[in-house]
Structures are given as C-alpha cells and as structure tokens.
Scaffold this motif. Structure first.
Motif, PDB file in Angstrom:
ATOM      1  N   GLU A 103       0.938  -1.059   0.076  1.00  0.00           N
ATOM      2  CA  GLU A 103      -0.091  -0.118   0.099  1.00  0.00           C
ATOM      3  C   GLU A 103       0.936   1.320  -0.041  1.00  0.00           C
ATOM      4  O   GLU A 103       0.459   2.338  -0.784  1.00  0.00           O
ATOM      5  CB  GLU A 103      -0.926  -0.036   1.171  1.00  0.00           C
ATOM      6  CG  GLU A 103      -1.961  -1.144   1.080  1.00  0.00           C
ATOM      7  CD  GLU A 103      -2.954  -1.081   2.474  1.00  0.00           C
ATOM      8  OE1 GLU A 103      -2.670  -0.175   3.379  1.00  0.00           O
ATOM      9  OE2 GLU A 103      -3.810  -1.992   2.382  1.00  0.00           O
ATOM     10  N   LEU A 104       2.120   1.204   0.848  1.00  0.00           N
ATOM     11  CA  LEU A 104       2.972   2.293   0.828  1.00  0.00           C
ATOM     12  C   LEU A 104       3.460   2.504  -0.612  1.00  0.00           C
ATOM     13  O   LEU A 104       3.586   3.791  -1.126  1.00  0.00           O
ATOM     14  CB  LEU A 104       4.032   1.991   1.706  1.00  0.00           C
ATOM     15  CG  LEU A 104       5.244   3.194   1.946  1.00  0.00           C
ATOM     16  CD1 LEU A 104       4.585   4.573   2.098  1.00  0.00           C
ATOM     17  CD2 LEU A 104       6.242   2.801   3.142  1.00  0.00           C
ATOM     18  N   LEU A 157       1.961   1.815  -3.446  1.00  0.00           N
ATOM     19  CA  LEU A 157       0.995   2.304  -4.109  1.00  0.00           C
ATOM     20  C   LEU A 157       0.905   3.738  -4.066  1.00  0.00           C
ATOM     21  O   LEU A 157       0.520   4.340  -4.959  1.00  0.00           O
ATOM     22  CB  LEU A 157      -0.218   1.390  -4.179  1.00  0.00           C
ATOM     23  CG  LEU A 157      -0.544  -0.013  -4.534  1.00  0.00           C
ATOM     24  CD1 LEU A 157      -1.781  -0.295  -4.258  1.00  0.00           C
ATOM     25  CD2 LEU A 157      -0.294   0.119  -6.065  1.00  0.00           C
ATOM     26  N   ARG A 158       0.893   4.101  -2.706  1.00  0.00           N
ATOM     27  CA  ARG A 158       0.651   5.596  -2.323  1.00  0.00           C
ATOM     28  C   ARG A 158       1.719   6.117  -2.760  1.00  0.00           C
ATOM     29  O   ARG A 158       1.577   7.540  -3.104  1.00  0.00           O
ATOM     30  CB  ARG A 158       0.421   5.836  -0.737  1.00  0.00           C
ATOM     31  CG  ARG A 158      -0.760   5.310  -0.412  1.00  0.00           C
ATOM     32  CD  ARG A 158      -0.677   5.333   1.268  1.00  0.00           C
ATOM     33  NE  ARG A 158      -1.951   4.637   1.953  1.00  0.00           N
ATOM     34  CZ  ARG A 158      -2.970   5.598   1.877  1.00  0.00           C
ATOM     35  NH1 ARG A 158      -3.212   6.770   1.653  1.00  0.00           N
ATOM     36  NH2 ARG A 158      -4.179   4.888   2.497  1.00  0.00           N
ATOM     37  N   GLN A 159       3.088   5.650  -2.764  1.00  0.00           N
ATOM     38  CA  GLN A 159       4.335   6.654  -3.271  1.00  0.00           C
ATOM     39  C   GLN A 159       4.022   6.654  -4.857  1.00  0.00           C
ATOM     40  O   GLN A 159       4.374   7.879  -5.306  1.00  0.00           O
ATOM     41  CB  GLN A 159       5.586   5.904  -2.997  1.00  0.00           C
ATOM     42  CG  GLN A 159       5.880   5.863  -1.578  1.00  0.00           C
ATOM     43  CD  GLN A 159       7.159   5.152  -1.102  1.00  0.00           C
ATOM     44  OE1 GLN A 159       7.385   3.897  -1.879  1.00  0.00           O
ATOM     45  NE2 GLN A 159       7.902   5.223  -0.117  1.00  0.00           N
ATOM     46  N   LYS A 160       3.628   5.610  -5.563  1.00  0.00           N
ATOM     47  CA  LYS A 160       3.344   5.885  -7.079  1.00  0.00           C
ATOM     48  C   LYS A 160       2.243   7.035  -7.402  1.00  0.00           C
ATOM     49  O   LYS A 160       2.431   7.543  -8.278  1.00  0.00           O
ATOM     50  CB  LYS A 160       3.021   4.505  -7.466  1.00  0.00           C
ATOM     51  CG  LYS A 160       2.767   4.461  -8.917  1.00  0.00           C
ATOM     52  CD  LYS A 160       2.404   3.043  -9.566  1.00  0.00           C
ATOM     53  CE  LYS A 160       2.252   3.058 -11.123  1.00  0.00           C
ATOM     54  NZ  LYS A 160       1.479   4.222 -11.722  1.00  0.00           N
ATOM     55  N   LEU A 161       1.181   6.807  -6.390  1.00  0.00           N
ATOM     56  CA  LEU A 161       0.070   7.967  -6.730  1.00  0.00           C
ATOM     57  C   LEU A 161       0.585   9.072  -6.281  1.00  0.00           C
ATOM     58  O   LEU A 161       0.287  10.117  -7.152  1.00  0.00           O
ATOM     59  CB  LEU A 161      -0.902   7.310  -5.606  1.00  0.00           C
ATOM     60  CG  LEU A 161      -2.141   8.370  -5.688  1.00  0.00           C
ATOM     61  CD1 LEU A 161      -3.051   8.444  -7.096  1.00  0.00           C
ATOM     62  CD2 LEU A 161      -3.206   8.172  -4.607  1.00  0.00           C
ATOM     63  N   ILE A 162       1.443   9.513  -5.152  1.00  0.00           N
ATOM     64  CA  ILE A 162       1.931  10.787  -5.287  1.00  0.00           C
ATOM     65  C   ILE A 162       2.938  11.312  -6.283  1.00  0.00           C
ATOM     66  O   ILE A 162       2.805  12.071  -6.782  1.00  0.00           O
ATOM     67  CB  ILE A 162       2.802  10.779  -3.462  1.00  0.00           C
ATOM     68  CG1 ILE A 162       2.027  10.487  -2.587  1.00  0.00           C
ATOM     69  CG2 ILE A 162       3.618  12.084  -3.842  1.00  0.00           C
ATOM     70  CD1 ILE A 162       2.530  10.305  -1.458  1.00  0.00           C
TER      71      ILE A 162
END
Length: 410
Positions: A169-170, A172-177
């Motif tokens: 999830e981290l 994915l969040r980093q990719k989203l950011i």
C-alpha cells in the motif's frame, strides 16, 4: 498422603484422583512463586489451571492402563491447547517448559509420598509409575512447545503478511504521489504552453493594430478568437477538476430519454451549423424512461458531441440513442472528422492527450472527463476510429442504475 485399601497402581491412581485439588493448589503455588515463570503473575488461578485437570486425568488413565499409546491422541490434543493458550497469554517457551517441569515434580512427589506409606505399592510399580508420569509429562511438554512455536510462526506469518500489505500500500501511495506530481507538472507545462501560444498571438494582434488602422479589425478578430480559446481551455480544466473532486453521494432518478435527446440536438445545432456540418439524430422512441444521474449522462453526451464537432471540418455528426441487450441502453456519437490513428488510440482517454495538432483549441481533457463519468455511471465505453475516416464513440448504460456512494468513498 493417606493410605488406601486399593493396592498397586490402582490404589495409587485412586489416591492421586482424590488429591487432585490439593496437588493442583500445590503446583500453582510453586508456579506463582517461581521467578522463572514471570508471566504467571498476570494470570488468574483459573487461567493458570486451564488444561491441567485434563492432563492430570490423562496421566491417571495411562497409569491404570499401563499404555501411553492409546491415550496419545487425547493427551496431544489437550497439550496443544495448553501450549496455544500459554502463547496467547504471553508465555515464553522456557516459561512453558518450567511450569510443566514443576507439574512433573509435584506428581513425582505425590507418588513418592504414597509409596512411603502405601504397603500395597511394590518397588516395581513405583518405578513404573514414575517412568510413565515422566514420559507423559515429557510428551505434554513437547506437544505444548510444538504448538506454541506453531502459534508463534502463525503470528509471524500474519505480521509478515500485514507488513507486506502495508509495504504494498505504501508503494501504491508513493506511486500515486508520483503520478499526482507528474500530473501537476503536466498541467503546468500544458497550461504554460497554451498560454505562451495565446500571448504570442495577442502580441501579433497588438503589432497589427499599431502598424495601421486598416488592420485593427483583423487584429481585434484575432484577439477575440484567442479569448474564446483561452476560455475553452479554462472551462475544460474547471470541468475536469469538478469531476475528479466530486465525492458526493451519487443520486439517480428516472428521466425521459426523448427529452434528453431533444436537448442534446438543440444544444449542438448552432455549433454544427456554424461549421457547415450536418447534425443527424437517431432515436429509439420505444426506449422510454431510464434511471440514472441525468446531469452526468448529459455531461457525457455533450463532451462526446463537442469533441466530435471540434475535430470535424466537413461532413456530419450523428447522435443515436437506442436500446441495448442485457437491460442497458446505448448512446453513440459518430463523426466524419480527422479520426484517431492506431498509435494514438491507447492514450486518447488520458489527461492532456490529443490526437490532433495545437491548432485545435482545448486542453485534451474532454475524453478523460467522459471516461471518469462513465466509471461513475457504470457505463461501458468503447470507440472505433481510423486516421482520416472519422470516429464512433459508444457508451452503454444500465437501464436502472442502482444508487450508491461515489466510488471515491468506497
């Protein structure tokens, strides 16, 4: 321990059973007073005793039958539960071993006491009782340790899985950011590029106006077109930001498709006539009412129609609405415009992507808006196009869209 009229191992077993409560109390006092079993202080008497009565009884049965093998299954079951509970209660392995060793000492002490006063227990029976007790407690200890270790490994696997999911999830969040940052940079580059073009044209218009009075009308017309193009750019960006930021509850209501069709035709007639295009409407009048979010459906249709008009210089625009299989209805927009080449078709629904040149105004957000709205409305979006041959965009919607929260809240 007092003598009993029953002789041999049977007498010993009867005596042990009679003294079960006292022996259990003796063992618990030893455990509570032992510094090597630190976690016992956190348990109640009931929690500490938990499986001891069952294990105690199994030892008595083994002594009576002189056969451990027949009781192994039952002993192992109780021992595993004991090991599982102790691990859940916070015991370390050495604490588990220590408390069971104290249990062994209490039992062997009881056997010794009975032998010292019981004339009917032979030396051979006493040794056999000691060996069987020692063997059963060792078996219980091994099974309890094995279960405690298994419980520990399960927890480790569980925590490892949680850690892996958290790490995923981290990521994915980093990719989203990263994607959000890239999108912001894209917006900045795109807007800066378009504004530079607009300013260049404004500069040209000002130069024309200052050179001669005869060219002021031309300069004014050029400037007005640039204002209109800038307004189009801003409108598209505002519309897209509203679509992405809409986290409200999706409301649905029945509405008349015929009325929607008439509105769409009326809204696009002026724009098509201004470009010399023919606007054709095809409606299945038997379709009747559908249940969806009327405003968002209209927004999809207008974006497809305006996109078709924008990229079509001659020919016609066709709007068709009809029934579709599987309790759905279909909205289709067909144009005879520039079309989309095979190399551009995979990216045509992405933000700020355009298949045409910069001479056509817009931010490249129209189809991205359509894609996002279709996802919200459970619309199935597809298209066919080829360079120079026009395009066909088609969306099928459910006849009855079930009301639900926005996907952003799910």
């Amino acid at each position: 321990m007092s003598d009993t009229p029953v002789g041999g191992l049977n007498g010993l077993v009867a005596a042990l059973r009679a003294q079960q409560t006292a022996l259990t109390e003796r063992w618990m006092k030893l455990v509570f007073g032992d510094n090597e079993v630190e976690h016992s202080d956190q348990l109640t008497y009931r929690q500490l005793a938990d499986h001891l009565p069952s294990i105690f009884e199994e030892i008595c049965v083994v002594l009576e039958s002189r056969n451990l093998r027949d009781q192994e299954g039952s002993i192992e079951h109780n021992a595993c539960q004991h090991g599982q509970w102790r691990w859940q209660q916070g015991y370390h392995i050495d604490e588990l071993v220590r408390e069971l060793d104290l249990f062994r000492q209490v039992l062997l002490g009881a056997i010794g006491e009975y032998a010292s006063v019981g004339a009917h227990l032979s030396r051979e029976d006493e040794e056999h009782a000691r060996l069987m007790t020692d063997e059963v407690v060792s078996f219980v200890t091994l099974a309890s340790i094995r279960e405690a270790v298994s419980e520990r490994d399960r927890k480790i696997d569980e925590y490892t899985g949680m850690l892996e999911r958290a790490n995923y999830e981290l990521t994915l969040r980093q990719k989203l950011i990263g994607d959000l940052y890239e999108t912001r940079m894209q917006i900045t580059r795109r807007v800066a590029h378009d504004l530079r073009n607009f300013l260049n044209v404004f500069s040209t218009a000002l130069q024309l106006a200052t050179r001669s009075a005869a060219k002021r009308e031309t300069a004014l017309g050029l400037a007005q077109r640039q204002v209109a193009d800038m307004a189009t750019l801003v409108d598209e960006m505002v519309e897209y930001s509203k679509v992405l930021g809409d986290d409200s509850i999706l409301t649905v209501d029945p509405f008349d498709v015929v009325e929607l069709f008439d509105e769409l035709m009326q809204a696009c007639r002026v724009a098509t006539e201004a470009k010399g295009l023919k606007l054709v409407g095809q409606l299945d009048t038997t379709l009747g009412a559908v249940t969806s979010n009327r405003l968002k459906v209209k927004q999809v249709a207008l974006n497809l129609l305006s996109n078709a008009i924008k990229y079509t210089t001659s020919g016609e625009i066709v709007l068709s609405i009809n029934a579709a299989p599987d309790d759905r209805w279909r909205l289709r927009v067909t144009d005879t415009g520039v079309g989309i080449g095979a190399d551009d078709q995979e990216r045509v629904f992405e933000e700020f992507e355009r298949a045409a040149g910069d001479d056509i105004p817009g931010a490249g957000l129209g189809l991205a808006i359509v894609k996002e709205l279709c996802r919200t409305l459970e619309g199935e979006l597809k298209f066919q196009s080829s360079k120079g041959q026009g395009s066909v965009f088609e969306v099928s919607f459910p006849l009855v869209l079930e009301p639900k929260a926005s996907a952003k809240n799910e």
